[in-house]
Every structure is written in C-alpha cells, then in structure tokens.
Design a protein around this motif. Structure first.
Motif, PDB file in Angstrom:
ATOM      1  N   SER A  63     -37.162  49.294  25.497  1.00 45.50           N
ATOM      2  CA  SER A  63     -38.239  48.380  25.129  1.00 45.50           C
ATOM      3  C   SER A  63     -37.773  47.337  24.106  1.00 45.50           C
ATOM      4  CB  SER A  63     -39.432  49.171  24.585  1.00 45.50           C
ATOM      5  OG  SER A  63     -40.542  48.317  24.452  1.00 45.50           O
ATOM      6  N   LEU A  64     -36.783  46.534  24.532  1.00 42.59           N
ATOM      7  CA  LEU A  64     -36.268  45.439  23.702  1.00 42.59           C
ATOM      8  C   LEU A  64     -36.338  44.143  24.491  1.00 42.59           C
ATOM      9  CD1 LEU A  64     -33.107  47.037  22.041  1.00 42.59           C
ATOM     10  CD2 LEU A  64     -35.274  46.450  20.923  1.00 42.59           C
ATOM     11  N   ARG A  65     -36.497  43.025  23.782  1.00 44.23           N
ATOM     12  CA  ARG A  65     -36.636  41.716  24.412  1.00 44.23           C
ATOM     13  C   ARG A  65     -35.262  41.149  24.799  1.00 44.23           C
ATOM     14  NH1 ARG A  65     -41.328  39.755  24.797  1.00 44.23           N
ATOM     15  NH2 ARG A  65     -40.637  37.601  24.954  1.00 44.23           N
ATOM     16  N   VAL A  66     -34.780  41.613  25.958  1.00 43.25           N
ATOM     17  CA  VAL A  66     -33.491  41.173  26.502  1.00 43.25           C
ATOM     18  C   VAL A  66     -33.620  41.110  28.017  1.00 43.25           C
ATOM     19  CG1 VAL A  66     -31.022  41.681  26.728  1.00 43.25           C
ATOM     20  CG2 VAL A  66     -32.259  42.451  24.691  1.00 43.25           C
ATOM     21  N   PHE A  67     -33.072  40.047  28.627  1.00 39.78           N
ATOM     22  CA  PHE A  67     -32.917  40.062  30.081  1.00 39.78           C
ATOM     23  C   PHE A  67     -31.584  39.446  30.469  1.00 39.78           C
ATOM     24  CE2 PHE A  67     -35.319  35.953  29.843  1.00 39.78           C
ATOM     25  CZ  PHE A  67     -34.538  35.141  30.651  1.00 39.78           C
ATOM     26  N   VAL A  68     -31.129  39.811  31.670  1.00 37.42           N
ATOM     27  CA  VAL A  68     -29.896  39.272  32.240  1.00 37.42           C
ATOM     28  C   VAL A  68     -30.235  38.640  33.585  1.00 37.42           C
ATOM     29  CG1 VAL A  68     -28.421  40.968  31.067  1.00 37.42           C
ATOM     30  CG2 VAL A  68     -29.231  41.450  33.392  1.00 37.42           C
ATOM     31  N   TYR A  69     -29.367  37.743  34.043  1.00 36.25           N
ATOM     32  CA  TYR A  69     -29.598  37.099  35.324  1.00 36.25           C
ATOM     33  C   TYR A  69     -28.268  36.703  35.966  1.00 36.25           C
ATOM     34  CZ  TYR A  69     -28.991  32.971  32.378  1.00 36.25           C
ATOM     35  OH  TYR A  69     -28.497  32.053  31.487  1.00 36.25           O
ATOM     36  N   ASP A  70     -28.294  36.647  37.291  1.00 38.64           N
ATOM     37  CA  ASP A  70     -27.193  36.165  38.125  1.00 38.64           C
ATOM     38  C   ASP A  70     -27.883  35.587  39.351  1.00 38.64           C
ATOM     39  OD1 ASP A  70     -24.992  35.666  39.722  1.00 38.64           O
ATOM     40  OD2 ASP A  70     -24.060  37.620  39.373  1.00 38.64           O
ATOM     41  N   CYS A  71     -28.230  34.313  39.273  1.00 37.87           N
ATOM     42  CA  CYS A  71     -29.186  33.727  40.203  1.00 37.87           C
ATOM     43  C   CYS A  71     -28.812  32.281  40.520  1.00 37.87           C
ATOM     44  CB  CYS A  71     -30.559  33.794  39.515  1.00 37.87           C
ATOM     45  SG  CYS A  71     -31.935  33.215  40.494  1.00 37.87           S
ATOM     46  N   GLU A  72     -29.117  31.865  41.731  1.00 36.90           N
ATOM     47  CA  GLU A  72     -28.897  30.471  42.116  1.00 36.90           C
ATOM     48  C   GLU A  72     -30.160  29.650  41.878  1.00 36.90           C
ATOM     49  OE1 GLU A  72     -27.478  30.164  46.119  1.00 36.90           O
ATOM     50  OE2 GLU A  72     -25.516  30.974  45.594  1.00 36.90           O
ATOM     51  N   ASP A  73     -29.952  28.358  41.628  1.00 38.73           N
ATOM     52  CA  ASP A  73     -31.098  27.457  41.506  1.00 38.73           C
ATOM     53  C   ASP A  73     -31.395  26.829  42.871  1.00 38.73           C
ATOM     54  OD1 ASP A  73     -29.267  25.346  41.859  1.00 38.73           O
ATOM     55  OD2 ASP A  73     -29.225  24.838  39.728  1.00 38.73           O
ATOM     56  N   ASP A  74     -32.306  25.868  42.899  1.00 40.02           N
ATOM     57  CA  ASP A  74     -32.712  25.249  44.160  1.00 40.02           C
ATOM     58  C   ASP A  74     -31.638  24.350  44.768  1.00 40.02           C
ATOM     59  OD1 ASP A  74     -33.124  23.542  42.007  1.00 40.02           O
ATOM     60  OD2 ASP A  74     -34.880  22.585  42.897  1.00 40.02           O
ATOM     61  N   LYS A  75     -30.554  24.098  44.031  1.00 41.73           N
ATOM     62  CA  LYS A  75     -29.437  23.299  44.557  1.00 41.73           C
ATOM     63  C   LYS A  75     -28.237  24.182  44.914  1.00 41.73           C
ATOM     64  CE  LYS A  75     -30.571  18.922  42.297  1.00 41.73           C
ATOM     65  NZ  LYS A  75     -31.970  19.137  42.255  1.00 41.73           N
ATOM     66  N   GLY A  76     -28.423  25.494  44.844  1.00 43.40           N
ATOM     67  CA  GLY A  76     -27.355  26.417  45.203  1.00 43.40           C
ATOM     68  C   GLY A  76     -26.341  26.673  44.091  1.00 43.40           C
ATOM     69  N   ARG A  77     -26.612  26.196  42.868  1.00 42.88           N
ATOM     70  CA  ARG A  77     -25.716  26.444  41.730  1.00 42.88           C
ATOM     71  C   ARG A  77     -26.003  27.820  41.153  1.00 42.88           C
ATOM     72  NH1 ARG A  77     -27.153  20.676  39.491  1.00 42.88           N
ATOM     73  NH2 ARG A  77     -29.077  21.835  39.396  1.00 42.88           N
ATOM     74  N   ARG A  78     -24.950  28.581  40.902  1.00 46.14           N
ATOM     75  CA  ARG A  78     -25.081  29.926  40.357  1.00 46.14           C
ATOM     76  C   ARG A  78     -25.190  29.878  38.831  1.00 46.14           C
ATOM     77  NH1 ARG A  78     -20.497  34.573  40.434  1.00 46.14           N
ATOM     78  NH2 ARG A  78     -21.819  36.303  39.776  1.00 46.14           N
ATOM     79  N   HIS A  79     -26.146  30.647  38.308  1.00 45.26           N
ATOM     80  CA  HIS A  79     -26.353  30.768  36.866  1.00 45.26           C
ATOM     81  C   HIS A  79     -26.228  32.241  36.495  1.00 45.26           C
ATOM     82  CE1 HIS A  79     -28.005  26.656  36.510  1.00 45.26           C
ATOM     83  NE2 HIS A  79     -28.418  26.894  37.741  1.00 45.26           N
ATOM     84  N   VAL A  80     -25.361  32.544  35.540  1.00 45.03           N
ATOM     85  CA  VAL A  80     -25.144  33.921  35.100  1.00 45.03           C
ATOM     86  C   VAL A  80     -25.243  33.946  33.583  1.00 45.03           C
ATOM     87  CG1 VAL A  80     -23.527  35.867  35.072  1.00 45.03           C
ATOM     88  CG2 VAL A  80     -23.546  34.304  37.033  1.00 45.03           C
ATOM     89  N   GLY A  81     -26.031  34.862  33.054  1.00 49.98           N
ATOM     90  CA  GLY A  81     -26.143  34.952  31.611  1.00 49.98           C
ATOM     91  C   GLY A  81     -27.152  35.982  31.161  1.00 49.98           C
ATOM     92  N   HIS A  82     -27.478  35.894  29.902  1.00 47.69           N
ATOM     93  CA  HIS A  82     -28.455  36.792  29.291  1.00 47.69           C
ATOM     94  C   HIS A  82     -29.203  36.026  28.211  1.00 47.69           C
ATOM     95  CE1 HIS A  82     -25.122  37.001  26.423  1.00 47.69           C
ATOM     96  NE2 HIS A  82     -26.040  37.304  25.521  1.00 47.69           N
ATOM     97  N   VAL A  83     -30.387  36.505  27.876  1.00 40.78           N
ATOM     98  CA  VAL A  83     -31.167  35.919  26.791  1.00 40.78           C
ATOM     99  C   VAL A  83     -31.754  37.076  25.973  1.00 40.78           C
ATOM    100  CG1 VAL A  83     -33.045  34.368  26.125  1.00 40.78           C
ATOM    101  CG2 VAL A  83     -31.792  33.941  28.242  1.00 40.78           C
ATOM    102  N   VAL A  84     -31.544  36.998  24.675  1.00 39.28           N
ATOM    103  CA  VAL A  84     -32.102  37.963  23.735  1.00 39.28           C
ATOM    104  C   VAL A  84     -33.262  37.281  23.016  1.00 39.28           C
ATOM    105  CG1 VAL A  84     -31.605  39.386  21.704  1.00 39.28           C
ATOM    106  CG2 VAL A  84     -29.822  39.032  23.444  1.00 39.28           C
ATOM    107  N   ASN A  85     -34.368  37.989  22.878  1.00 39.74           N
ATOM    108  CA  ASN A  85     -35.579  37.469  22.240  1.00 39.74           C
ATOM    109  C   ASN A  85     -36.052  36.154  22.873  1.00 39.74           C
ATOM    110  OD1 ASN A  85     -35.494  39.676  20.487  1.00 39.74           O
ATOM    111  ND2 ASN A  85     -34.330  38.556  18.957  1.00 39.74           N
TER     112      ASN A  85
END
Length: 180
Positions: A63-85
C-alpha cells in the motif's frame, strides 16, 4: 532498450478484485532506500510475468504510492518507467472509449472512457522530480495506474449497461472474490 527489473526482482502474486488493498488509498512513500529499489524491481518483473503494461504497488499487496509501466503511446513509441508519489496534474482532451483490462480483473475487458491526454508528476526511486505525459493508450495506462493508488479500478469508470454487464460477469468469474 534496457528493461528495468530485468534479471532482478522477484515475481509477486497479483491481488485480485475483492482484496481490500485494491480499494484502499495508498500511503505516500517517505523512504527512498534499498526497500523501495527492491519493490520497483519486483513490480517490473511481476508486471512482465503477468504480461501487463502497468502495475500499481497495491496490486502486489503493497500500500504505497508507486507504479511502473512499459507501454506504447498512440504513435507506437514505447515508454518504460516508474513514478513514486504520482499526482495527476492533467486529464484532458477528447474522451476516448476503448477496451480496457486489468491484471487484478483477470481475463476481462470492457469499453472504458478515458481522457486522450494525461500528465502525472511525482518523483523517481531516488526522489528526483519527474513529469510523465502520455496520449492515447499511454494516457490510459497513466490514468489507470494513478487511480489504482487511490483505491479505484477501471470498473469504477463504467456506467449504464456496460457497468451492469461487467459486474454480472465478475460475480460469475471463477476467480471472483466480490460479494454476491
């Protein structure tokens, strides 16, 4: 591109809808230490093992404010990262309805309305400020994960017949922990 968490971390089980941790507002991260580093690594390997494009910490029972992602946008560009708080600072543009699913609602997808653009601000694993902007599918991912940390799931954004169908389907799913 090097994939964060690759070769590091432990796959943790994904919590399923009905688990109270998914409906509880997550706590702010205050310690930027080895435990946070390990959590983020575990989240990446857990997300990839489950074949997801995003994962919030509460989905693995933290139960902490953290997420990760590995996702493409609408132009097919890949985004990989994480966000804390993370803080959602913009949810704007045309409302787009598309099929959406969730690792905590396994195997089910429903047409879900989301804004075409999202901006999230927070910090990285070291406490440095970051800003992540997304459009299309990537905006959907940013919104989905940020809302998870406030105890919401994508089903909360459904209405009318779609919502009724989703709830009926979930109640009859073999994995369902949702009260009848």
């Amino acid at each position: 591109m090097d994939t964060p968490g690759k070769g590091r971390g432990t796959v943790r089980p994904i919590r399923i809808l009905g688990d109270p941790v998914l409906r509880t507002e997550c706590d702010t991260v205050r310690s930027f230490d080895a435990d946070l580093e390990r959590l983020i690594d575990d989240m990446f390997v857990s997300m990839h093992a489950a074949e997801g494009v995003g994962l919030a910490a509460n989905q693995i029972g933290v139960s902490l404010r953290v997420f990760v992602y590995d996702c493409e946008d609408d132009k097919g560009r890949r985004h990989v990262g994480h966000v804390v708080n993370p803080v959602l600072v913009a949810e704007e543009g045309e409302t787009l309805t598309a099929e959406e699913g969730c690792l905590s609602v396994p195997g089910l997808h429903f047409p879900t309305p989301r804004a075409a653009r999202a901006v999230v601000e927070g910090v990285d694993r070291t406490g440095e400020p970051i800003r992540v902007e997304g459009t299309g599918y990537f905006a959907r991912c940013l919104l989905h994960e940020t809302y998870h940390l406030s105890g919401k799931v994508y089903l909360d954004f459904l209405s009318g017949d779609t919502r009724r169908e989703a709830l009926r389907t979930i109640r009859s799913a073999d994995w369902s922990q949702v009260d009848q």
